[in-house]
Design an enzyme around this catalytic site. Structure first.
Site, PDB file in Angstrom:
ATOM      1  CB  VAL A  31       3.415  -0.046   3.172  1.00  0.00           C
ATOM      2  CG1 VAL A  31       3.568  -1.118   4.250  1.00  0.00           C
ATOM      3  CG2 VAL A  31       3.166   1.312   3.816  1.00  0.00           C
ATOM      4  CG  ASP A  79      -5.647   9.693  12.912  1.00  0.00           C
ATOM      5  OD1 ASP A  79      -6.878   9.798  12.724  1.00  0.00           O
ATOM      6  OD2 ASP A  79      -4.827   9.544  11.999  1.00  0.00           O
ATOM      7  CG  ASP A 128      -0.736   4.355  10.526  1.00  0.00           C
ATOM      8  OD1 ASP A 128       0.427   4.689  10.804  1.00  0.00           O
ATOM      9  OD2 ASP A 128      -1.354   4.795   9.547  1.00  0.00           O
ATOM     10  CB  ALA A 181       1.171   9.822   5.298  1.00  0.00           C
ATOM     11  CG  PHE A 182       5.378   9.803   6.261  1.00  0.00           C
ATOM     12  CD1 PHE A 182       5.106  11.151   6.110  1.00  0.00           C
ATOM     13  CD2 PHE A 182       4.921   9.154   7.390  1.00  0.00           C
ATOM     14  CE1 PHE A 182       4.388  11.836   7.068  1.00  0.00           C
ATOM     15  CE2 PHE A 182       4.211   9.839   8.350  1.00  0.00           C
ATOM     16  CZ  PHE A 182       3.938  11.183   8.194  1.00  0.00           C
ATOM     17  N   GLY A 183       5.449   7.293   2.290  1.00  0.00           N
ATOM     18  CA  GLY A 183       6.107   6.456   1.291  1.00  0.00           C
ATOM     19  C   GLY A 183       5.356   5.148   1.127  1.00  0.00           C
ATOM     20  NE  ARG A 216      -7.991   7.516   9.143  1.00  0.00           N
ATOM     21  CZ  ARG A 216      -9.067   7.997   9.743  1.00  0.00           C
ATOM     22  NH1 ARG A 216     -10.257   7.559   9.396  1.00  0.00           N
ATOM     23  NH2 ARG A 216      -8.963   8.933  10.668  1.00  0.00           N
ATOM     24  CG  ASN A 217      -4.834   5.233  11.533  1.00  0.00           C
ATOM     25  OD1 ASN A 217      -4.309   5.080  10.430  1.00  0.00           O
ATOM     26  ND2 ASN A 217      -5.249   6.402  11.979  1.00  0.00           N
ATOM     27  N   GLY A 257       0.840  -1.200   0.000  1.00  0.00           N
ATOM     28  CA  GLY A 257       0.000   0.000   0.000  1.00  0.00           C
ATOM     29  C   GLY A 257       0.864   1.234   0.000  1.00  0.00           C
ATOM     30  N   GLY A 288      -4.213  -6.863   6.364  1.00  0.00           N
ATOM     31  CA  GLY A 288      -4.158  -5.420   6.086  1.00  0.00           C
ATOM     32  C   GLY A 288      -4.996  -4.572   7.040  1.00  0.00           C
TER      33      GLY A 288
HETATM   34  P1  ADP Z   1       1.257   5.423   6.834  1.00  0.00           P
HETATM   35  O1  ADP Z   1       1.186   5.238   8.291  1.00  0.00           O
HETATM   36  O2  ADP Z   1       2.636   5.770   6.350  1.00  0.00           O
HETATM   37  O3  ADP Z   1       0.209   6.338   6.295  1.00  0.00           O
HETATM   38  P2  ADP Z   1      -0.118   2.973   6.588  1.00  0.00           P
HETATM   39  O4  ADP Z   1       0.238   2.370   7.882  1.00  0.00           O
HETATM   40  O5  ADP Z   1      -1.481   3.551   6.488  1.00  0.00           O
HETATM   41  O6  ADP Z   1       0.970   4.015   6.171  1.00  0.00           O
HETATM   42  O7  ADP Z   1       0.064   1.887   5.464  1.00  0.00           O
HETATM   43  C1  ADP Z   1      -0.552   1.950   4.207  1.00  0.00           C
HETATM   44  C2  ADP Z   1      -1.164   0.597   3.905  1.00  0.00           C
HETATM   45  O8  ADP Z   1      -0.160  -0.422   3.971  1.00  0.00           O
HETATM   46  C3  ADP Z   1      -2.216   0.193   4.940  1.00  0.00           C
HETATM   47  O9  ADP Z   1      -3.481   0.673   4.570  1.00  0.00           O
HETATM   48  C4  ADP Z   1      -2.135  -1.330   4.910  1.00  0.00           C
HETATM   49  O10 ADP Z   1      -2.958  -1.833   3.896  1.00  0.00           O
HETATM   50  C5  ADP Z   1      -0.689  -1.595   4.563  1.00  0.00           C
HETATM   51  N1  ADP Z   1       0.083  -1.921   5.784  1.00  0.00           N
HETATM   52  C6  ADP Z   1       0.690  -1.059   6.622  1.00  0.00           C
HETATM   53  N2  ADP Z   1       1.298  -1.688   7.633  1.00  0.00           N
HETATM   54  C7  ADP Z   1       1.076  -3.002   7.442  1.00  0.00           C
HETATM   55  C8  ADP Z   1       1.449  -4.196   8.160  1.00  0.00           C
HETATM   56  N3  ADP Z   1       2.175  -4.146   9.294  1.00  0.00           N
HETATM   57  N4  ADP Z   1       1.026  -5.377   7.681  1.00  0.00           N
HETATM   58  C9  ADP Z   1       0.286  -5.446   6.548  1.00  0.00           C
HETATM   59  N5  ADP Z   1      -0.085  -4.373   5.833  1.00  0.00           N
HETATM   60  C10 ADP Z   1       0.296  -3.153   6.259  1.00  0.00           C
END
Ligand code: ADP
Length: 559
Positions: free
Chosen positions: A287, A413, A431, A283-285, A417-418, A280, A358
C-alpha cells in the site's frame, strides 16, 4: 467390589499357570484379580483389573424435565465408551450450542447424562431415539418429549384438541397465503432477479465460494449463510469439546449477483498517479501513499492511498474487478472513499482516500499507556486518548456499521485493524480485505487457506460459520473493548484453542479498566449468546452518539 465371577479354572504347566474365567458379565468389569505365590522363603503377589469389552446397553431413557436447561436423561453402559447419536422423528438431531449431549457422571459402571436443550419450542417436540454404539454392538431406546404447545394447534385443550376458533382459522389461512405469495415472489425473483441489486434479496441463497482472494464483505438477504449439514460432514476438526466444520474458504462466500449491473467504476490513468512512499503491506500487495492528478475537475491533485495487487492471475483479476464494483457502490461518511482503479498495466491498482493516521489499532496503541513500550520515545510521546475521544471513535464505527447493515452487507471481519483514522479523529471502516500478514496472530487457521478472526467471532460463527448482521454486532462489541483497552488483543492471555473454548462456553471479555459502566453494558448487549437478543446496530449507534454528545471531544488535542 463383590466378585461376581461364577466359574474359573487354573491350568499349570511347569513354571507357568493360567487362570481361565468363565461366564463373565459387564458387572465384573474393574474387578481386581490378585495372584499370590509363596514358599518357605517368602511370599509375593500381583494384581490386575479386569477390562471386559461389551456392547452398549441403555438402561434408562426418561421423560424430559426442566431445571436450568431442559434435559432428556439417560444412563448407559458399554466398553469401550459408546458413541451416542440422537434421532428426532427418525431424523438425525444436529448438535450445537442449543442442543447437546452432556455426560455428567460415571458411577455404578454406567454413564449418566442428558440431551440438553436450551429454550426448546414446539418444533423440538416428538419422539427422541438414543442410539449408542461401539464396535461390539448397538442399543437404542425412544422416549416422547414435549416441551411446548404448538401455537398453531387447537385451543386451550392442548395439543390433542383439534377445535379451531375463527380467528385461528384466519391466522392459518393468512400464513398460508403469505407463504404462497412469498414462494411465488421468490420464483419470479430467481427468474428475473439475476443482476439487479434488489433481485439478490430473494436469490442470494445461491452463494459461491469459489474465489480465494476476494473480500470478506458479504451481502446477505436472509440474514444467514449457514452451511448445510452436508457441508459440516467430513471436513471437521475437533478442538477441545467443540466440533468445528471446515468449509473451503468461508471468508469469501459471496453472491455474484450482489453487484449492480450498471456499476460504473472510475478508471484512473497511470500517469496521473505519482507514488510517494510505502504505507504498509496488505494481504494482496503493498500500500503506497501517492499523489493523484485530475481526479475531478475542481481538484488539481490530492493525496491518495493506492493498493497494489501483486499476483494477478485470471481469477485474482476477476475478483479485483468485482471488488472494485462492490466498493464503488459503498458510499458513506464512515466508509473509506474508493476513487477508482488503474488497470493499464501490472500491478493492478485500487485508489482510496488517504487516511493520515493509518489503521486504528496502531493508532490506539500509539495513544495508550504502553506507547513508550511500543517504540515511541518519551520525548515525542503522544497524549493518551481520553474517554470522550474513545466514544467519538466508537460512535463513528457504529455509524459505518448501521450503513452496511442497511445495505444488507455483513462485514465478517470488523476489528480496529480494519478501520482507518484521518485528520481530526475522523474514523472510517477502511478494509474489506484481510490485513493478515501484519496481524497474523489475530487469525486462526482452520484448514487450507481458511483464516478466521476467532477472537472477534460469536459462538454461532465459530461453530456453524453463521455470519449475520448480528454476528457483526458481536464484533462491534469486541471493537469497543479494543478501543477502551488502547488496542489490546482480545483474550491476549489465551491461545487460539483456549479462546474457542472460552467463547463457545459463554465467557465474555472483562470490563477494561478505563471503560465506563454504560459502555461495558453496551458490550454485554453485543455479546448475548442468542443473536436475536443482541442490541440492534441502530440502538448501539444512538447510545454511543448520546454518550459521545454528553462528553464533547476536544479534537485539537490530537492536532
Ligand atoms: P489489505 O486490505 O490489502 O490487507 P490494508 O488495508 O490492511 O491492506 O493495508 C495495509 C496497511 O496500509 C494498513 O495497516 C494501513 O497502515 C495502510 N493503509 C491502508 N489503507 C490506507 C489508507 N486509505 N490511508 C492510509 N493508510 C492506509
Amino acid at each position: 467390589m463383590t466378585p461376581l465371577i461364577s466359574y474359573y479354572e487354573i491350568e499349570t504347566s511347569g513354571q507357568v499357570s493360567e487362570l481361565h474365567l468363565y461366564n463373565l458379565s459387564s458387572l465384573d468389569n474393574n474387578c481386581k484379580i490378585t495372584c499370590s505365590a509363596g514358599n518357605i522363603v517368602g511370599e509375593n503377589e500381583s494384581t490386575v483389573l479386569l477390562n471386559i469389552l461389551f456392547p452398549p446397553n441403555i438402561s434408562k431413557l426418561s421423560d424430559a424435565y426442566q431445571d436450568h436447561h431442559w434435559c432428556i436423561p439417560f444412563s448407559m453402559s458399554g466398553n469401550p465408551k459408546p458413541e451416542l447419536r440422537w434421532l428426532l422423528n427418525g431424523e438425525p438431531v444436529i448438535e450445537g450450542p442449543y442442543i447437546m449431549t452432556m455426560i455428567h457422571d460415571f458411577s455404578e459402571r454406567e454413564y449418566h447424562g442428558c440431551l440438553q436443550l436450551d429454550s426448546p419450542t414446539h418444533i423440538n417436540n416428538g419422539p427422541y431415539t438414543l442410539l449408542a454404539s461401539n464396535k461390539y454392538g448397538q442399543d437404542r431406546k425412544t422416549v416422547d418429549a414435549h416441551f411446548m404447545r404448538n401455537p398453531f394447534e387447537g385451543g386451550i385443550g392442548g395439543p390433542s384438541s383439534t377445535a379451531m376458533s375463527f380467528s385461528q382459522v384466519y391466522v392459518v389461512v393468512g400464513i398460508a397465503a403469505v407463504a404462497f405469495t412469498g414462494f411465488l415472489l421468490m420464483l419470479v425473483m430467481l427468474k428475473f432477479g439475476g443482476n439487479s441489486k434488489f433481485g439478490i434479496k430473494g436469490a442470494s441463497s445461491v452463494i459461491s465460494n469459489d474465489d480465494d482472494s476476494a473480500s470478506p464483505l458479504h451481502h446477505v438477504s436472509n440474514g444467514s449463510n449457514t452451511p448445510s449439514s452436508s457441508e459440516m460432514g467430513p471436513d471437521a476438526v475437533i478442538i477441545g469439546m467443540t466440533k468445528i466444520p471446515v468449509i473451503e474458504n468461508p471468508q469469501y462466500f459471496r453472491s455474484n449477483s450482489m453487484l449492480k449491473s450498471d456499476t460504473f467504476v472510475q478508471h484512473i490513468k497511470r500517469h496521473n498517479i505519482v507514488l510517494k512512499r510505502e504505507l504498509g503491506e496488505g494481504a494482496f500487495g503493498k500500500v503506497f501513499l501517492a499523489e493523484c492528478y485530475n481526479l475531478s475537475p475542481e481538484l488539481d491533485k490530492i493525496l491518495v492511498a493506492v493498493k497494489t495487487l501483486k499476483e494477478a492471475s485470471e481469477n485474482a483479476r476477476k475478483d479485483f474487478h468485482r471488488e472494485a464494483e462492490l466498493l464503488t457502490n459503498l458510499q458513506h461518511e464512515h466508509i473509506v472513499t474508493f476513487y477508482g482503479v488503474c488497470v493499464e498495466s501490472d500491478p493492478l491498482i485500487m485508489v482510496f482516500e488517504y487516511m493520515k493516521h493509518g489503521d486504528l489499532n496502531k493508532f490506539l496503541r500509539a495513544h495508550g499507556p504502553d506507547s513508550v513500550m511500543m517504540g515511541d520515545g518519551p520525548t515525542n510521546r503522544p497524549v493518551e486518548l481520553t474517554q470522550s475521544q474513545m466514544l467519538h471513535i466508537a460512535q463513528q464505527i457504529a455509524a459505518g456499521m448501521v450503513y452496511l447493515a442497511s445495505q444488507h452487507f455483513v462485514h465478517r471481519d470488523l476489528a480496529t485493524r480494519n478501520c482507518l483514522v484521518g485528520e481530526n479523529l475522523l474514523v472510517k471502516i477502511g478494509d474489506f480485505g484481510m490485513s493478515r500478514d501484519v496481524y497474523s496472530t489475530d487469525y486462526y487457521r482452520v484448514g487450507g487457506h481458511t483464516m478466521l478472526p476467532i477472537r472477534w467471532m460469536p459462538p454461532e460463527s465459530i461453530m456453524y460459520r453463521k455470519f449475520t448482521t448480528e454476528s457483526d454486532v458481536w464484533s462491534l462489541g469486541v471493537v469497543l473493548w479494543e478501543i477502551f483497552t488502547y488496542g489490546k488483543q482480545p483474550w491476549y492471555q489465551l491461545s487460539n484453542n483456549e479462546v474457542i473454548e472460552c467463547i463457545t462456553q459463554g465467557r465474555v471479555l472483562q470490563r477494561p479498566r478505563t471503560c465506563p459502566k454504560e459502555v461495558y453494558d453496551l458490550m454485554l448487549g453485543c455479546w448475548q449468546r442468542e443473536p436475536h437478543m443482541r442490541h440492534h446496530i441502530k440502538e448501539i449507534h444512538s447510545l454511543l452518539l448520546n454518550l459521545a454528545k454528553a462528553s464533547p471531544v476536544y479534537l485539537d488535542i490530537l492536532g
